[in-house]
Design a protein around this motif. Structure first.
Motif, PDB file in Angstrom:
ATOM      1  N   SER A 136       0.882  -1.144   0.079  1.00 61.81           N
ATOM      2  CA  SER A 136      -0.147   0.142  -0.033  1.00 61.81           C
ATOM      3  C   SER A 136       0.995   1.172   0.019  1.00 61.81           C
ATOM      4  O   SER A 136       1.829   1.292   0.965  1.00 61.81           O
ATOM      5  CB  SER A 136      -0.837   0.032   1.037  1.00 61.81           C
ATOM      6  OG  SER A 136      -1.845  -1.074   1.027  1.00 61.81           O
ATOM      7  N   LEU A 137       0.622   2.116  -0.902  1.00 61.14           N
ATOM      8  CA  LEU A 137       1.450   3.525  -0.843  1.00 61.14           C
ATOM      9  C   LEU A 137       0.141   4.604  -1.008  1.00 61.14           C
ATOM     10  O   LEU A 137      -0.329   5.103  -2.026  1.00 61.14           O
ATOM     11  CB  LEU A 137       1.951   3.555  -2.382  1.00 61.14           C
ATOM     12  CG  LEU A 137       3.119   2.325  -2.502  1.00 61.14           C
ATOM     13  CD1 LEU A 137       3.852   2.551  -3.869  1.00 61.14           C
ATOM     14  CD2 LEU A 137       4.146   2.575  -1.771  1.00 61.14           C
ATOM     15  N   ILE A 213       3.536   8.183  -7.868  1.00 61.36           N
ATOM     16  CA  ILE A 213       3.115   7.374  -6.664  1.00 61.36           C
ATOM     17  C   ILE A 213       2.904   8.386  -5.416  1.00 61.36           C
ATOM     18  O   ILE A 213       2.299   8.078  -4.302  1.00 61.36           O
ATOM     19  CB  ILE A 213       4.027   6.266  -6.298  1.00 61.36           C
ATOM     20  CG1 ILE A 213       5.474   6.648  -6.204  1.00 61.36           C
ATOM     21  CG2 ILE A 213       3.823   5.165  -7.358  1.00 61.36           C
ATOM     22  CD1 ILE A 213       6.151   5.535  -5.883  1.00 61.36           C
ATOM     23  N   GLU A 214       3.444   9.671  -5.462  1.00 63.89           N
ATOM     24  CA  GLU A 214       3.457  10.350  -4.440  1.00 63.89           C
ATOM     25  C   GLU A 214       2.575  11.561  -4.446  1.00 63.89           C
ATOM     26  O   GLU A 214       2.312  12.088  -5.432  1.00 63.89           O
ATOM     27  CB  GLU A 214       4.940  11.113  -4.524  1.00 63.89           C
ATOM     28  CG  GLU A 214       6.227  10.083  -4.374  1.00 63.89           C
ATOM     29  CD  GLU A 214       6.416   9.682  -2.772  1.00 63.89           C
ATOM     30  OE1 GLU A 214       5.510  10.203  -1.997  1.00 63.89           O
ATOM     31  OE2 GLU A 214       7.079   9.024  -2.820  1.00 63.89           O
ATOM     32  N   TYR A 222       6.784   7.969  -0.025  1.00 60.46           N
ATOM     33  CA  TYR A 222       7.028   6.669  -0.038  1.00 60.46           C
ATOM     34  C   TYR A 222       8.233   6.121  -0.845  1.00 60.46           C
ATOM     35  O   TYR A 222       8.848   5.104  -0.462  1.00 60.46           O
ATOM     36  CB  TYR A 222       5.808   6.087  -1.193  1.00 60.46           C
ATOM     37  CG  TYR A 222       4.330   6.347  -0.489  1.00 60.46           C
ATOM     38  CD1 TYR A 222       4.237   5.711   0.711  1.00 60.46           C
ATOM     39  CD2 TYR A 222       3.667   7.563  -0.795  1.00 60.46           C
ATOM     40  CE1 TYR A 222       2.809   5.949   1.394  1.00 60.46           C
ATOM     41  CE2 TYR A 222       2.153   7.438  -0.177  1.00 60.46           C
ATOM     42  CZ  TYR A 222       2.095   6.751   1.048  1.00 60.46           C
ATOM     43  OH  TYR A 222       1.028   7.194   1.616  1.00 60.46           O
ATOM     44  N   LEU A 233      11.887   2.382  -0.899  1.00 65.76           N
ATOM     45  CA  LEU A 233      10.583   2.165  -0.963  1.00 65.76           C
ATOM     46  C   LEU A 233       9.859   2.074   0.592  1.00 65.76           C
ATOM     47  O   LEU A 233      10.394   1.198   1.239  1.00 65.76           O
ATOM     48  CB  LEU A 233       9.864   1.075  -1.753  1.00 65.76           C
ATOM     49  CG  LEU A 233       8.327   1.112  -1.811  1.00 65.76           C
ATOM     50  CD1 LEU A 233       8.055   2.400  -2.870  1.00 65.76           C
ATOM     51  CD2 LEU A 233       8.017   0.000  -2.696  1.00 65.76           C
ATOM     52  N   PRO A 235       6.589   1.705   2.198  1.00 68.65           N
ATOM     53  CA  PRO A 235       5.045   1.575   2.207  1.00 68.65           C
ATOM     54  C   PRO A 235       4.483   2.203   3.476  1.00 68.65           C
ATOM     55  O   PRO A 235       5.118   2.128   4.577  1.00 68.65           O
ATOM     56  CB  PRO A 235       4.917   0.019   1.833  1.00 68.65           C
ATOM     57  CG  PRO A 235       6.216  -0.344   1.518  1.00 68.65           C
ATOM     58  CD  PRO A 235       7.191   0.441   2.139  1.00 68.65           C
ATOM     59  N   ASP A 236       3.071   2.214   3.440  1.00 67.12           N
ATOM     60  CA  ASP A 236       2.325   2.344   4.827  1.00 67.12           C
ATOM     61  C   ASP A 236       2.459   0.941   5.438  1.00 67.12           C
ATOM     62  O   ASP A 236       2.433  -0.144   5.211  1.00 67.12           O
ATOM     63  CB  ASP A 236       0.802   2.672   4.278  1.00 67.12           C
ATOM     64  CG  ASP A 236       0.700   3.946   3.817  1.00 67.12           C
ATOM     65  OD1 ASP A 236       1.172   5.003   4.003  1.00 67.12           O
ATOM     66  OD2 ASP A 236      -0.227   4.053   2.622  1.00 67.12           O
TER      67      ASP A 236
END
Length: 236
Positions: A136-137, A213-214, A222, A233, A235-236
């Motif tokens: 997840s991102l 992605i940001e 991320y 990277l 992720p959440d």
């Protein structure tokens, strides 16, 4: 440096200090670690990531650890280790009846927590201990099996080089990847055009990927730059 294939632990505790201490201690002992501040946060992480074990505080504001354990046990077999400030026999039995695999009263020695985690993981079949399928991102979800990036039900279009970059970073999430390693791995990836695998070209591709992605590509959340080392990277 943590191995990307190391067991992935989810730490759920409303005490920020304890979360931080456990994160550092377990990461130093070779685990991939993700932390959640409460049950709601843990549920969001579990929607997008798979974990090898959950270390869960019982006494939390809002939904407590026992309630979360009961609900999770109906949906998944991920091992759960409960932490609590109350170590009475009745509390331990209640936790185990809820579906927990083990129970550790607070305060505890970090070494004992480590021993209990390793003992639980040894009992889990290796096929259950696979890495996360989804990463997840924020509002995005990366499918590692398919190499696809999704926002809700809509795919996010990636170039061949961006696909290759996501594959590299996802396999080593939470780990710093040097620019040299990126160039080497992109060079071995036949989907990445040769003109996009050089030193400066990699930086340009990172910038382009961040735009997709940001939330704010100028302040990456991320795909982080680790000064003097490379990229990571997170992720959440």
């Amino acid at each position: 440096m943590t191995d990307a294939n190391a067991p992935h632990l989810l730490i759920v505790d409303d005490d920020e200090r304890i979360r931080g201490l456990l994160h550092k201690f377990l990461a130093r002992n070779g685990f991939l670690v993700t932390a959640a501040r409460d049950a709601a946060h843990a549920r969001r992480l579990l929607l997008g990531l798979e974990f090898n074990l959950i270390v869960l505080d019982v006494m939390m504001p809002g939904e407590d650890g026992l309630s979360l354990t009961r609900d999770l046990r109906r949906k998944m077999s991920t091992p759960i280790l409960l932490l609590t400030a109350r170590g009475e026999t009745r509390e331990r039995i209640e936790g185990l009846e809820a579906g927990a695999d083990d129970y550790l009263p607070k305060p505890f020695e970090p070494k004992e927590l480590l021993l209990r985690i390793n003992a639980i993981l040894r009992r889990v079949p290796t096929e259950v201990r696979a890495g996360p399928k989804f990463i997840s991102l924020g509002p995005l979800r990366y499918d590692q099996d398919r190499g696809e990036l999704w926002q809700g039900e809509s795919p996010v279009r990636l170039t061949a080089t961006e696909v290759a970059l996501m594959r590299i970073f996802a396999a080593r999430a939470g780990e710093v990847v040097s620019r040299t390693d990126l160039i080497d791995e992109l060079g071995r990836d036949r989907s990445a055009p040769a003109e996009e695998t050089g030193d400066r070209a990699v930086d340009v591709q990172i910038t382009r990927l961040r735009r997709k992605i940001e939330p704010d590509p100028r302040e990456p959340r991320y795909l982080q730059t680790v000064r003097g080392l490379g990229y990571m990277l997170a992720p959440d």
